[in-house]
Each structure stands twice: as structure tokens, then as C-alpha cells.
Write a protein that holds these residues in place. Structure first.
Motif, mmCIF file in Angstrom:
data_model
loop_
_atom_site.group_PDB
_atom_site.id
_atom_site.type_symbol
_atom_site.label_atom_id
_atom_site.label_comp_id
_atom_site.label_asym_id
_atom_site.label_seq_id
_atom_site.Cartn_x
_atom_site.Cartn_y
_atom_site.Cartn_z
ATOM 1 N N THR A 248 0.842 -1.183 0.000
ATOM 2 C CA THR A 248 0.000 0.000 0.000
ATOM 3 C C THR A 248 0.883 1.240 0.000
ATOM 4 O OG1 THR A 248 -0.086 0.245 2.393
ATOM 5 C CG2 THR A 248 -1.737 -1.187 1.391
ATOM 6 N N LEU A 249 0.258 2.344 -0.363
ATOM 7 C CA LEU A 249 0.970 3.614 -0.443
ATOM 8 C C LEU A 249 1.611 3.959 0.904
ATOM 9 C CD1 LEU A 249 1.585 6.180 -2.050
ATOM 10 C CD2 LEU A 249 -0.590 7.088 -1.257
ATOM 11 N N ILE A 250 0.862 3.705 1.968
ATOM 12 C CA ILE A 250 1.365 4.073 3.289
ATOM 13 C C ILE A 250 2.569 3.224 3.672
ATOM 14 C CG2 ILE A 250 0.777 4.038 5.746
ATOM 15 C CD1 ILE A 250 -1.919 5.189 4.959
ATOM 16 N N HIS B 153 1.458 11.119 -8.129
ATOM 17 C CA HIS B 153 0.579 9.958 -7.957
ATOM 18 C C HIS B 153 -0.680 10.146 -8.794
ATOM 19 C CE1 HIS B 153 -1.827 6.850 -5.983
ATOM 20 N NE2 HIS B 153 -0.708 6.387 -5.450
ATOM 21 N N HIS C 285 -3.671 9.429 -8.123
ATOM 22 C CA HIS C 285 -4.919 9.675 -7.400
ATOM 23 C C HIS C 285 -4.881 10.990 -6.631
ATOM 24 C CE1 HIS C 285 -5.874 5.198 -7.627
ATOM 25 N NE2 HIS C 285 -6.759 5.836 -8.351
ATOM 26 N N SER C 286 -5.958 11.750 -6.761
ATOM 27 C CA SER C 286 -6.081 13.009 -6.034
ATOM 28 C C SER C 286 -5.982 12.751 -4.541
ATOM 29 C CB SER C 286 -7.443 13.651 -6.335
ATOM 30 O OG SER C 286 -7.618 13.811 -7.715
ATOM 31 N N GLY C 287 -5.183 13.539 -3.859
ATOM 32 C CA GLY C 287 -5.117 13.422 -2.402
ATOM 33 C C GLY C 287 -4.084 12.417 -1.916
ATOM 34 N N ALA C 288 -3.526 11.627 -2.829
ATOM 35 C CA ALA C 288 -2.583 10.592 -2.401
ATOM 36 C C ALA C 288 -1.324 11.212 -1.796
ATOM 37 C CB ALA C 288 -2.220 9.696 -3.586
ATOM 38 N N LEU D 236 -1.978 12.278 1.727
ATOM 39 C CA LEU D 236 -2.015 11.100 2.602
ATOM 40 C C LEU D 236 -0.597 10.683 2.969
ATOM 41 C CD1 LEU D 236 -3.707 8.716 3.812
ATOM 42 C CD2 LEU D 236 -3.370 7.541 1.663
ATOM 43 N N TYR E 18 -9.461 14.935 2.147
ATOM 44 C CA TYR E 18 -9.506 13.525 1.745
ATOM 45 C C TYR E 18 -9.633 12.579 2.935
ATOM 46 C CZ TYR E 18 -7.612 15.669 -2.475
ATOM 47 O OH TYR E 18 -7.412 16.463 -3.559
ATOM 48 N N ARG F 240 -7.232 3.218 4.775
ATOM 49 C CA ARG F 240 -5.952 3.951 4.727
ATOM 50 C C ARG F 240 -5.382 3.932 3.321
ATOM 51 N NH1 ARG F 240 -1.962 1.430 8.604
ATOM 52 N NH2 ARG F 240 -0.732 3.285 8.294
ATOM 53 N N LEU F 241 -6.107 4.506 2.410
ATOM 54 C CA LEU F 241 -5.746 4.500 1.000
ATOM 55 C C LEU F 241 -6.085 5.868 0.427
ATOM 56 C CD1 LEU F 241 -7.323 1.072 -0.051
ATOM 57 C CD2 LEU F 241 -4.884 1.595 0.041
ATOM 58 N N PRO F 242 -5.541 6.182 -0.746
ATOM 59 C CA PRO F 242 -5.994 7.407 -1.402
ATOM 60 C C PRO F 242 -7.520 7.390 -1.553
ATOM 61 C CG PRO F 242 -4.086 6.518 -2.542
ATOM 62 C CD PRO F 242 -4.487 5.502 -1.507
ATOM 63 N N GLU G 178 -9.447 5.214 -3.979
ATOM 64 C CA GLU G 178 -9.274 3.771 -3.827
ATOM 65 C C GLU G 178 -9.894 3.242 -2.542
ATOM 66 O OE1 GLU G 178 -5.022 3.261 -3.897
ATOM 67 O OE2 GLU G 178 -5.052 2.762 -6.022
#
Lengths: 313, 428
Positions: free
Chosen positions: A89-91, A109, A111-114, A117, B275, B319-321, B324
Motif C-alpha cells: 500500500t501507499l502508506i 501519484h 490519485h487526487s489526495g494521495a 495522505l 480527503y 488507509r488509501l488514497p 481507492e
């Protein structure tokens, strides 16, 4: 010169003064970059990681060069090829990188907001190099610097942003930045490529390009992002070019000294006439690329200064 | 079974529409008498409950709760959901069939019924899928499923796109008198959406769905009800644009009711802020204008039912964008405190709230609960509508902690919950 931000995630959190601070510092780097010795070691000893979850040549090269000229150790990671394919996962990716103690993380990235995060999970400064359809702050800053140098000011200009507004993070960041600096903004494009709720943005919207270009100082073209199209937003490329492609005839409606901008990469013959793009009297497209390196150097330096002021664990 | 006498209570009677001091007598798990005059003396062996002026209302009947058995018990089990319900004043859970696998056969239905009986301290009534595997292709064994105890039929957020399949399922369901629950949404417009289209979605760069998609989905379903005569409930009506269609359908005498979840009544699209994925719901949160319109619709009775739309999601799926991340929020424990926000803001009275949270869902499903009248089951909630607290999601009894109210200031807390006269929850 104060810049009270830990990250550069978007234009939205910046004040007009913040914007001026970045642009003023970037001016000094424009001069530096034109010399034969291009080094300023303000980032010496720091580690910069470029994480690109989406393909990029220009932006990544620009960030890489900016970091190297400031003396940082720069590492590029093409994230598409690596761990996300393995299901990380991204995190988790962020935490892994964080453990390597980078100082500056440049992230793109799809995705918006990624990027927001990710920024919540790491200890270093994060620069957004474009997230989905949300923001691309360094692009807006380099555009602002280009305009300021060409027009001598960054306020009270009539600026037209043309094309695929709805899928463009460049348009969003520019819209916010140019609005904060008190310019009149016109959005020009087919209604299918306008974002919803556009009436509430405090901009003028035109679906007729000829009407929209009347007396503008700046014409900012956007790339028609074919890869973002689910299909069916426009009837065909040739009809799009006919109605929304910038050519000499349409540009004649703008002010005689209006400049033409494009964030690149261009689709010649789709959104802009090739000859016009190369016209050094009108097009500032190459200047934009040059300003890009300077603006990124300035942004990274400002964030690094804040890092240095922080107590280390 | 102990008989109970509640005295010194503030009785919230949604049927009579009253909110008045009084007493309530429970004999053999049913309400035997209520009154506003002086309470009778307790008989020998009876337990006296002095309510101290606190609110006594019919227990909440929560229509559309997801319990993740079978398939994802780590997200929510019958035990954890049952305890969450009891702590939230929910005395009847109506479960959704969107489990993995879907509850679409009498065998699976029997499994969950058994699990519920073994583990949940509150009443649990299951719904079953309308089509096999919620695939929208073939109808389920509606008759057998009803015999096995299914109280309604729904494919949840999977919209049956094929109108021929849906019309046949409606027609067949009608012959059995089965209630069908739809999710009004035009799937063409809503595909890929993570937010309601508008300025906020555009600024955040999130793919949006027009609120019109809900109205189009509702219009289609209404036409099919008119054609087939099915008994129909729309799970969530969250937009102003859909309300006139609903109003017309009711005025035309169709057997239609509508619900809304508590989140769409108390939050709007701006709550997503930077978000925050706990605010990602399906349908997405709406504009403030829509929120005001649906509150008014609950007040007027046009929207009949308020539910929690309890949807447990584990940390990993949130816990993802934003695009997703999984949709949905838990709500069994927060339904009442959140609903009380509408009471404290002066939008809805307590009887109006309990009409929507207890009486109407019970009536729609043909249950005797949800009221304070003589003979009704003594499913009751005792609560203090004023207690202020800050919600800590890790205090929730649900296994999943995905509530948008985390850190939120709430007012009103459940003191005790009774199912058929038996205490199932008591706040120390």
C-alpha cells in the motif's frame, strides 16, 4: 523571508506573500542557472527522493536537476515498476522510504489526495509533483514566474486557460494561484471538459474560443490528455482542433503582445499549431521549462530551511 | 422473566407524537400499561426503575445493517455488532445480505440466523439478496427465503441494471407480498465516482457523480413499481432533486417508502475536507442544500426511515488514497447521539426522530416493535439526551472503528437498553 509550510502540497494553502517569496528566490536561481558554474550547495548533505507513481520525464528531470544543482543527493524511484505491483500500500511504501531518512520527498501519484495522505505519514518535507486531478503546485509557480517576467507583473492580467480543464491539475493550481494574485481568469473549452460547479469558481467560462480570447494578456493552453479520456468527451481530435486549437488566427483576437504558454508535452495540431508554438515572439513555452528548474530549486530550499530549523529526534 | 415498572420517565411516544413525563409497566416482556398520572405502586417481585426524568423511547429498529458474517468476520461479527447495537439503543437489527458470499440462499440465511441467535443480545432479522450473488441476473428463491425468515429483499448498493430482470423480480416478489429495497442510482452516471459533483469535488480533483443520478434511479424504480405493483423501499434518498419524484409516487398511491442514513442528515460534502476517507460513503456526502432538504423531508414524513447504514471497514481498506478507499461508516452506536444533533439544533423533535428510527421501520416490516403502546414488545431505550461527550472511535464496540464522528462533539448517551423487558446494556 519566511515560508511557514512544512510541505508543498498545493497552491491552496499558500498566501500571496508565500507565492511572492518563492518567485523572488527563484529569480536568483534563474540567474545562477544561466552561469557556467550552476552550483549552490544549500541542500548539501540532504537526500531527495523522487517517487513517481505515474510516468513523467519532464517534471522528474526538472526536480532531479534542481536537487543536484543545490547539492542534494538525488534518487529517482519509478514506482509503477516496483512495490505497488507487489501489492504494497501507499502508506507502507511511505513508511519504508521514511525509514531511510530522506529530507525531501517529491511525489507524483495518479490519485487526487494521495500525496496529502503520504505527507501525513513521513517525517520529511513532501513536494507534490502532481496528484490525480487535484494540484500540481510547482507547475503553477513556474507559470507564474514566466508570466511575471514576460509581463512585468502578476496581477490585473486577463488570463485565458484553454482546453481540458476538467482533467487538469495544472489548470486547478493555476486557477487558484492566479486568483490569489488578483487576475481575471477565463476558462475556455468544450462544456464536457469543464469541471462541475465551475460557476462558483469566480471565473468567466467560455465555450467559444474566439469570444474568450478577446483582449487577453496570456493564453495558457492545456494538453488534451488522451490517456485520461474514458472516451466520448469530444467528438474527434480534428473537430477539437478546429474549435479549440490555438492558431495564429485565433490568437489575433488576443492583445497584440499576448504570450502563449503550454505546460507540455504538446500535441501539435491537436491543441496548438506547431508554428505558433515555436514562434519566439509569442511563445514562452521554453521559458516555462527554464523557470521550472528555478522554481523547484526555490521551493526545495525554502522547505529545507524549515527542516534545518526543526529539532531532530 | 422479571416484570418492570419504569417511573419518573420522559416518555417519547412516536405513535402519539408526544414527549411527556410518565410511567411504563412491563409484564412478560411486553408493555402492559403506560400513563402520565402518578405511577402505580410496584407489585411484589417487580423491579422498579426510576428513570430520573430521562427519556424512555421505543428501541431503534435499524434497517440495513451490515454484519460481515459470513466472509469478513474480522470486520464485524454478530457478537460485536450485537453489543454495539445494545450500546447504541438499537433493539432490532435488520441485516444486509451484501456479505461474501451474499446471503442469497435459504442455507446461508439459516446460517446467519443461527449465528445471530447464538451471539447477538438484540433482535436480528435478516434481509436476503434479490438476485443470486447480487449479480442482477436471476432472482433468488424469494419464497423459500421468506419461509426461512427473510424480511426484505435487496441487492444493496448493486443496482440491478437489467430492467427486465428487475421487473420480473418485482412481479414475483409482489405475488408473495415481499418487500423489495432498492438503491436508487443511475449506474452510468455514478460509475467511478468518489464525491458528489460540484465545486468541492472539482477543487479536490475527485471524480464526481451528479445528484441527478439518484433521481434517475428513483424514477426508474418508481416506473417499475407502477408497472408491477411491488412493495418498495428506497434505501437512501439523499438529494433534494429526488424528493418531488418520491412525493408524486406517494401521492399516486404506490406502495413506496424511503429511508436515509444518519450521516447524510448530519454531514455534508465539505466534511471530507482533506480527503478524510472515513467520510467516504455511498452515495457520497451531498451539499448543504441537499442536507437541509432531506431534513425537511424527514420532518414532513416524506422520508420515512432513518437508519445507520452500518458498514464496517477495516483500517486497511480506509488507509488509501480517497478514490481507492472503501466506502461506508459504522453507525450502530453513533446513530442515536448523531440523531440527537438534529434534536438539539431544533430541526426534529424526539417523537419525530423515533418515528423515523423505530416506529416507521417496524411498521414497514410488519413488526410490533417501535412503539410504546400496550401489547408492544418491551424493546426500550433509556437515554439522557443532554450528556456531552467527545467520541473516541476506539471506545466503540464494533470491531471496525470507521466512524466519521471520531473526535466529534456529541450530546446524548444511552443509559440502558432493554429487549423484551430484559436489560441488554447498562451504562455504568
Amino acid at each position: 523571508m519566511s515560508f511557514a509550510h512544512r510541505h508543498l502540497l498545493g497552491i491552496e494553502p499558500l498566501s500571496p506573500q508565500d507565492i511572492v517569496t518563492i518567485l523572488d528566490l527563484a529569480e536568483t536561481y534563474v540567474d545562477l542557472n544561466r552561469q557556467s558554474a550552476k552550483h549552490a550547495d544549500v541542500l548539501a548533505g540532504l537526500t531527495q527522493i523522487n517517487m513517481f507513481f505515474e510516468n513523467s520525464t519532464r517534471t522528474q528531470a526538472s526536480f532531479e536537476l534542481a536537487g543536484k544543482r543545490l547539492g542534494a543527493d538525488v534518487m529517482n524511484m519509478a514506482m509503477q515498476a516496483s512495490s505497488i505491483k507487489k501489492g504494497e500500500t501507499l502508506i507502507d511504501t511511505a513508511m519504508t522510504l521514511n525509514a531511510m531518512h530522506p529530507d525531501l520527498l517529491v511525489v507524483r501519484h495518479p490519485h487526487s489526495g494521495a500525496v496529502d495522505l503520504l505527507a501525513q505519514k513521513v517525517n520529511c518535507a513532501v513536494l507534490n509533483a502532481g496528484d490525480g486531478k487535484h494540484e500540481h503546485p510547482t507547475q503553477a509557480l513556474l507559470d507564474a514566474l514566466t508570466i511575471r517576467r514576460a509581463k512585468g507583473r502578476l496581477h490585473r492580467l486577463n488570463i485565458a486557460i484553454c482546453g481540458d480543464i476538467s482533467h487538469s491539475r495544472v489548470a486547478r493550481s493555476n486557477l487558484i494561484l492566479l486568483g490569489k494574485m488578483e487576475n481575471r481568469i477565463r476558462l475556455i473549452g468544450p462544456p464536457t471538459l469543464m469541471p462541475s460547479g465551475i460557476g462558483e469558481f469566480g471565473v468567466e467560462v467560455y465555450d467559444d474560443m474566439r469570444e474568450g480570447l478577446q483582449d487577453v494578456d496570456v493564453v495558457m493552453m492545456l494538453r488534451l490528455q488522451k490517456e485520461r479520456m474514458d472516451g466520448g468527451f469530444i467528438p474527434s481530435e480534428r473537430e477539437y482542433y478546429h474549435r479549440y486549437g490555438l492558431d495564429a488566427e485565433k490568437l489575433a483576437l488576443a492583445k497584440p503582445d499576448a504570450i502563449v504558454m503550454h505546460p507540455g508535452p504538446m500535441n501539435r495540431g491537436v491543441e496548438i499549431d506547431g508554428t505558433l508554438a515555436d514562434d519566439i515572439n509569442r511563445s514562452v513555452i521554453q521559458d516555462q521549462v527554464e523557470m521550472g528548474v528555478a522554481v523547484r530549486m526555490a521551493a526545495m530550499e525554502l522547505l529545507a530551511r524549515n527542516l534545518a530549523a526543526e529539532p531532530r529526534e | 422473566m422479571t416484570d418492570l415498572l419504569f417511573t419518573n420517565a420522559r416518555l417519547i411516544d412516536p405513535e402519539a407524537g408526544t414527549d411527556a413525563p410518565g410511567w411504563l409497566h412491563v409484564v412478560d416482556g411486553r408493555i402492559a400499561a403506560t400513563g402520565t398520572a402518578e405511577a402505580p405502586a410496584p407489585e411484589a417481585g417487580e423491579t422498579l426503575v426510576d428513570c430520573g426524568g430521562m427519556c424512555l423511547a421505543p428501541g431503534i429498529v435499524d434497517l440495513g445493517v451490515k454484519i460481515c458474517e459470513p466472509g469478513e468476520r474480522h470486520k464485524e461479527s454478530y457478537r460485536s455488532a450485537g453489543q454495539a447495537a445494545a450500546a447504541g439503543g438499537v433493539t432490532t437489527i435488520i441485516t444486509r445480505p451484501d456479505t461474501a458470499p451474499a446471503i442469497d440462499s435459504p442455507e446461508t440465511l439459516e446460517f446467519v440466523t443461527r449465528r445471530a441467535q447464538a451471539d447477538a443480545p438484540v433482535n436480528v432479522l435478516p434481509m436476503a439478496a434479490l438476485t443470486k450473488g447480487r449479480q442482477g441476473r436471476e432472482m433468488t428463491e424469494i419464497g423459500f427465503l421468506m419461509d426461512a425468515g427473510a424480511v426484505a429483499f435487496t441487492d444493496c448498493d448493486h443496482v440491478v441494471e437489467d430492467t427486465k430482470v428487475l421487473s420480473r423480480a418485482f412481479t414475483y416478489a409482489r405475488s408473495l407480498g415481499a418487500l423489495v429495497i432498492g438503491h436508487p442510482q443511475d449506474t452510468g452516471l455514478s460509475k467511478g465516482a468518489a464525491a458528489t459533483s460540484g465545486k468541492f469535488a472539482s477543487l479536490r480533483g475527485l471524480p464526481g457523480v451528479s445528484p441527478m443520478a439518484e433521481r434517475m434511479g428513483l424514477d426508474r424504480d418508481i416506473a417499475l413499481i407502477e408497472m408491477t405493483g411491488a412493495r418498495y423501499h428506497a434505501d437512501q434518498i439523499t438529494t433534494a432533486r429526488a424528493l418531488p419524484a418520491l412525493e408524486r409516487a406517494k401521492a399516486n398511491g404506490l406502495d413506496i417508502t424511503a429511508g436515509i442514513d444518519i450521516h447524510h442528515l448530519t454531514l455534508n460534502e465539505f466534511d471530507v475536507a482533506d480527503y478524510r476517507t472515513f467520510f467516504k460513503l455511498k452515495p457520497p456526502l451531498r451539499s448543504e442544500d441537499d442536507r437541509q432538504a432531506v431534513i425537511e423531508a424527514v420532518r414532513s414524513g416524506l422520508i420515512d426511515i432513518i437508519c445507520s447504514m452500518h458498514t464496517p471497514q477495516d483500517e486497511e481498506s480506509k488507509r488509501l488514497p480517497f478514490e481507492e478507499a472503501a466506502s461506508g461508516a459504522v453507525g450502530l452506536e453513533t446513530l442515536l447521539p448523531a440523531a440527537l444533533r438534529l434534536y438539539h439544533s431544533g430541526d426534529l423533535s424526539l417523537p419525530q426522530l423515533f418515528r423515523a428510527m423505530a416506529l416507521n421501520p417496524a411498521k414497514r416490516l410488519g413488526l410490533g416493535a417501535g412503539r410504546l403502546s400496550t401489547g408492544a414488545p418491551a424493546d426500550l431505550v433509556l437515554f439522557n439526551p443532554d450528556t456531552p461527550f467527545v467520541l473516541d472511535r476506539f471506545q466503540l464496540k464494533s470491531k471496525s472503528k470507521n466512524t466519521p464522528f471520531d473526535g466529534g462533539r456529541m450530546q446524548g448517551r444511552v443509559l440502558a437498553t432493554y429487549v423484551a423487558g430484559e436489560p441488554v446494556y447498562r451504562r455504568d
